[in-house]
Scaffold this active site. Structure first.
Site, PDB file in Angstrom:
ATOM      1  N   HIS A 253       0.810  -1.218   0.000  1.00  0.00           N
ATOM      2  CA  HIS A 253       0.000   0.000   0.000  1.00  0.00           C
ATOM      3  C   HIS A 253       0.854   1.284   0.000  1.00  0.00           C
ATOM      4  CE1 HIS A 253      -3.386  -2.590   1.084  1.00  0.00           C
ATOM      5  NE2 HIS A 253      -2.702  -3.043   2.118  1.00  0.00           N
TER       6      HIS A 253
HETATM    7  C1  BDR Z   1      -3.067   0.817   5.341  1.00  0.00           C
HETATM    8  O1  BDR Z   1      -3.323   0.371   6.674  1.00  0.00           O
HETATM    9  C2  BDR Z   1      -2.116   0.145   7.348  1.00  0.00           C
HETATM   10  O2  BDR Z   1      -2.199  -1.014   8.127  1.00  0.00           O
HETATM   11  C3  BDR Z   1      -1.033   0.101   6.292  1.00  0.00           C
HETATM   12  O3  BDR Z   1       0.187   0.593   6.816  1.00  0.00           O
HETATM   13  C4  BDR Z   1      -1.565   0.992   5.207  1.00  0.00           C
HETATM   14  O4  BDR Z   1      -1.242   2.346   5.445  1.00  0.00           O
HETATM   15  C5  BDR Z   1      -3.676  -0.177   4.382  1.00  0.00           C
HETATM   16  O5  BDR Z   1      -5.051  -0.257   4.582  1.00  0.00           O
END
Ligand code: BDR
Ligand code: CA
Length: 319
Positions: A253
């Protein structure tokens, strides 16, 4: 030391003066490693927030990653310890107890300094209108608090590039909500309603960027400490995703907003209007993304990401 600009940057020209607001977090860790290794990015500071793990840990983790990257001159500022209104919700099960998976953690010393929100306000006030990019890869609490504290800073922002939200893919923490928005939906509302341009990397596009074993091995083969740290974070993520989600490779992500700043050609975006659900308990944190009547909207939704291209960029930078 700043990385040496020049041929190593492969002629990429996008330049950004930016602040990175994050909650490391394994994928935040990879995002920071990518940013720290990219000469096109002039990083004014890193701000941290409570999110994946508690605020004290996210600040420490950012300092650890900064040390591994050899970028000790970039200041790190610890920020908000809880969301604006809702009860805190952490995501340690995806990031390990420390927040950095099962990586061996070097000692780093505490760094007393101004609060992240004060740093955001002061730094934006110090810059001309429309000149500073803000990348947000955690709950939006710090940026929203800065906007509430001093609305004049909004005009100083060039672009806000966030990881957050979900549309076609559905949510990853509830049926319709993505974690960063769910963790502080009221803050996300403040940011989306601010009028500043927001480029949104939601799950629809980040799920197109998967940490396959081959991609991780290519990074690991570089054989330097930055690449070793990135490979460790990615491998942890991949293991957890296989265990607790659907046997798929882990989506990457948080590096996506950083990759977009360096190489926007790896992504496609479309203008849209975005509002955040803050009232209904069942859909709290849902992002309503509307492509109709959006030509004048300051929001853009990332629709596609070139997964191999993002990994090639990370591999090239970490070399
Ligand atoms: C997002 O949620 C967090 O757990 C990750 O770091 C990312 O920013 C993904 O949904
Ligand atoms: Ca994050």
């Amino acid at each position: 030391m700043r990385p040496d600009p020049g041929p190593a940057d492969n002629g990429r020209v996008s330049h950004s003066t930016l602040i990175i607001d994050c909650d490391p977090g394994v994928d935040d860790g990879v995002a920071l490693l990518l940013a720290f290794a990219s000469p096109a990015l002039d990083i004014l500071g890193v701000t941290t927030v409570a999110g994946n793990v508690a605020a004290a840990l996210t600040a420490r983790n950012a300092r650890i990653i900064r040390q591994i990257a050899g970028r000790d001159e970039v200041p790190v500022f610890a920020g908000c310890q809880r969301p604006m209104i809702r009860v805190p919700v952490e995501a340690g099960h995806f990031h390990g107890e420390s927040g950095l998976g099962d990586m061996a953690l070097p000692d780093v010393s505490d760094e007393p300094g101004p609060h992240a929100v004060d740093f955001l306000v002061a730094t934006l006030q110090d810059h001309p209108p429309g000149t500073v990019d803000i990348v947000v890869t955690g709950p939006f609490t710090n940026l929203a608090m800065a906007m509430v504290m001093e609305p004049a800073i909004i005009g100083r922002i060039r672009r806000i590039v966030v990881m957050g939200g979900a549309r076609l893919e559905g949510g990853n923490i509830t049926a319709s909500a993505e974690y960063n928005i769910f963790a502080d939906p009221h803050a996300a509302h403040v940011v989306f309603a601010s009028g500043a341009p927001v480029i949104v990397h939601g799950l629809d596009s980040t799920h197109q960027v998967r940490a396959t074993e081959n991609r991780i091995a290519a990074i690991e083969a570089l054989g330097n400490p930055r690449a070793a740290a990135a490979a460790s974070l990615l491998r942890f993520s991949r293991k957890i995703e296989h265990e607790i989600v659907r046997g798929l490779d882990a989506p990457l992500h948080d590096p996506c907003p950083i990759a977009w700043l360096i190489a926007p050609e790896l992504f496609e975006t479309a203008p849209c209007q975005i509002t955040v659900e803050t009232a209904s308990p069942l859909t709290l944190g849902h992002t309503a993304v509307e492509f109709r009547d959006a030509q004048d909207s300051p929001h853009r939704w990332v629709t596609t990401a070139n997964g191999q291209g993002v990994f090639d960029l990370i591999t090239e930078r970490l070399a």
